[in-house]
Scaffold this active site. Structure first.
Site, mmCIF file in Angstrom:
data_model
loop_
_atom_site.group_PDB
_atom_site.id
_atom_site.type_symbol
_atom_site.label_atom_id
_atom_site.label_comp_id
_atom_site.label_asym_id
_atom_site.label_seq_id
_atom_site.Cartn_x
_atom_site.Cartn_y
_atom_site.Cartn_z
ATOM 1 N N TRP A 155 0.999 -1.065 0.271
ATOM 2 C CA TRP A 155 0.297 0.158 -0.152
ATOM 3 C C TRP A 155 0.587 1.765 -0.012
ATOM 4 O O TRP A 155 0.691 2.369 -0.479
ATOM 5 C CB TRP A 155 -0.920 0.071 1.220
ATOM 6 C CG TRP A 155 -2.366 -1.336 1.008
ATOM 7 C CD1 TRP A 155 -1.999 -2.171 1.491
ATOM 8 C CD2 TRP A 155 -2.586 -1.246 0.149
ATOM 9 N NE1 TRP A 155 -3.287 -3.083 1.943
ATOM 10 C CE2 TRP A 155 -3.832 -2.928 -0.077
ATOM 11 C CE3 TRP A 155 -3.876 -0.032 -1.558
ATOM 12 C CZ2 TRP A 155 -4.854 -2.788 -0.786
ATOM 13 C CZ3 TRP A 155 -4.218 -0.786 -1.629
ATOM 14 C CH2 TRP A 155 -5.301 -2.061 -1.807
ATOM 15 N N LYS A 198 -12.269 -0.920 7.788
ATOM 16 C CA LYS A 198 -11.115 -1.802 8.642
ATOM 17 C C LYS A 198 -11.503 -2.220 10.281
ATOM 18 O O LYS A 198 -12.090 -3.036 10.472
ATOM 19 C CB LYS A 198 -9.736 -1.661 8.924
ATOM 20 C CG LYS A 198 -9.066 -1.446 7.115
ATOM 21 C CD LYS A 198 -9.100 -2.670 6.750
ATOM 22 C CE LYS A 198 -8.265 -2.097 5.348
ATOM 23 N NZ LYS A 198 -7.867 -3.714 4.177
ATOM 24 N N ASP A 250 -0.812 7.130 6.596
ATOM 25 C CA ASP A 250 -1.903 5.848 5.889
ATOM 26 C C ASP A 250 -2.528 5.605 7.280
ATOM 27 O O ASP A 250 -1.181 4.364 6.915
ATOM 28 C CB ASP A 250 -1.680 5.543 4.269
ATOM 29 C CG ASP A 250 -3.048 4.374 4.600
ATOM 30 O OD1 ASP A 250 -3.938 4.542 4.882
ATOM 31 O OD2 ASP A 250 -2.715 3.804 2.894
#
Length: 361
Positions: free
Chosen positions: A102, A196, A172
């Site tokens: 990511w 999440k 992030d």
């Protein structure tokens, strides 16, 4: 109803109490005779939910008045290019810490928009170990430093964050926000997809220091400007009202569970339970990353052979364990144990792994 143990990596598990509350209010929010999905985002009923969720985020993260909380759309993937569009001006450079899939995607998007520099990378260790961030060489003219706090695919997580001095730190936190206390004052911008730890897919939380907003050029489209969204309190366009409503309920649930200290204690217990089984299996199971880099959210592991792994995954599915197949880029197995995954479900998984080893070891 058959019991399901939900270990999906995202969208992930939601607290059962929250789902029940949402079910009860689904047809009539706060007794007004209409669903939250049917009312105007300009109505006093929705704005109360919206503003309360913002305030809860500020309180849980102990944010000062220097920060705005935004509710945006497009997931973290949209933030990969929104950050450089807002702050990476021509002739400037942004720094990236490359710790896995990511963070790599975020860096690749930024490269399309301006000059970037990799400040630290875990590539030489196949991203199975955190890169060293204790002594980053950060040019003082750098516009920001970006990192990903938890890599869901690889299963590694930063326990501490770098001191970037006067250079803004952007993070992030999609897969570990609200899972532990952090010093939010270290960051100039935090972003996180909700799916999440905070709610369903559809809303992305952005926390931004107001002084950073002053750097945004007027030339970018309004819909991509953090400044525009902050000015309009995230109501510049229609927000994802149901997702924000669900985030509000999840935040209240976190408060009831002891806040971020309570979440951290519970998440530590869950992770230690499963890692203990892996580490004491005599090699039957193997964790996929270095111990000091292990994630408290995404536990990646393998078994002693592909045949055993396939058998294990099949039996897990038959017994009601959901979402344990590893990401297609990493393979093997992955247990995502976000805030809402109960300790009892982690205990059931640990017990199953022990029993499976006895029968197949």
């Amino acid at each position: 109803m058959t019991c399901t143990y939900n270990f999906n990596a995202g969208p992930g598990a939601l607290p059962s109490e929250v789902l029940q509350e949402a079910q009860e209010e689904f047809l009539s929010i706060h007794g007004i005779g209409a669903s939250v999905m049917e009312i105007s985002h300009r109505s006093k009923q929705y704005e109360a939910i919206h503003n309360e969720a913002q305030q809860l985020i500020k309180e849980l993260l102990n944010l000062s008045s220097e920060y705005d909380v935004l509710f945006l759309q497009g997931g973290a993937s949209t933030q990969f290019f929104m950050v450089p569009i807002n702050f990476l001006a021509e002739g400037k450079t942004a720094g990236y810490v490359h710790s896995g899939t990511w963070s790599g995607k975020a860096w690749k998007e930024a490269k399309k928009l301006g000059k970037t520099m990799i400040l630290a990378s875990g590539e030489k260790n196949q991203f199975k170990q955190l890169p060293d961030i204790d002594s980053l060489n950060i040019p003082k003219e750098m516009v920001y430093v970006h990192l990903t706090s938890n890599e869901t695919i690889g299963g590694i997580q930063f326990k501490n964050f770098p001191d970037t001095g006067d250079v803004p730190l952007v993070v992030d936190m999609s897969s570990d926000i609200m899972s532990r206390p952090i010093d939010a004052s270290k960051f100039s911008l935090i972003y996180a997809g909700a799916q999440k730890n905070l709610g369903p897919a559809g809303v992305t939380i952005v926390i931004v220091r107001r002084s950073l907003l002053e750097l945004i050029p007027d030339s970018i489209p309004d819909i991509l400007s953090y400044g525009v969204h902050a000015k309009h309190n995230s109501l510049f366009n229609t927000p994802p009202v149901f997702s924000v409503y669900m985030v509000n309920l999840v935040l209240k649930w976190i408060v009831k569970k002891g806040g971020l200290q309570g979440m951290a204690a519970l998440n530590r217990q869950k992770a230690e339970l499963i890692y203990h089984v892996l580490d004491n299996s005599g090699g039957f199971y193997q964790g996929l990353v270095h111990k000091e880099s292990r994630s408290m959210m995404n536990i990646t592991f393998g078994a002693c052979s592909p045949e055993i792994e396939n058998k294990l995954l099949k039996e897990l599915e038959q017994e009601g364990f959901m979402g344990l197949k590893g990401h297609r880029d990493a393979g093997h197995l992955r247990a995502s144990i976000y805030n809402a995954v109960p300790y009892e479900h982690c205990k059931a998984l640990a017990d199953f792994l022990v029993d499976f080893k006895k029968r197949n070891g």
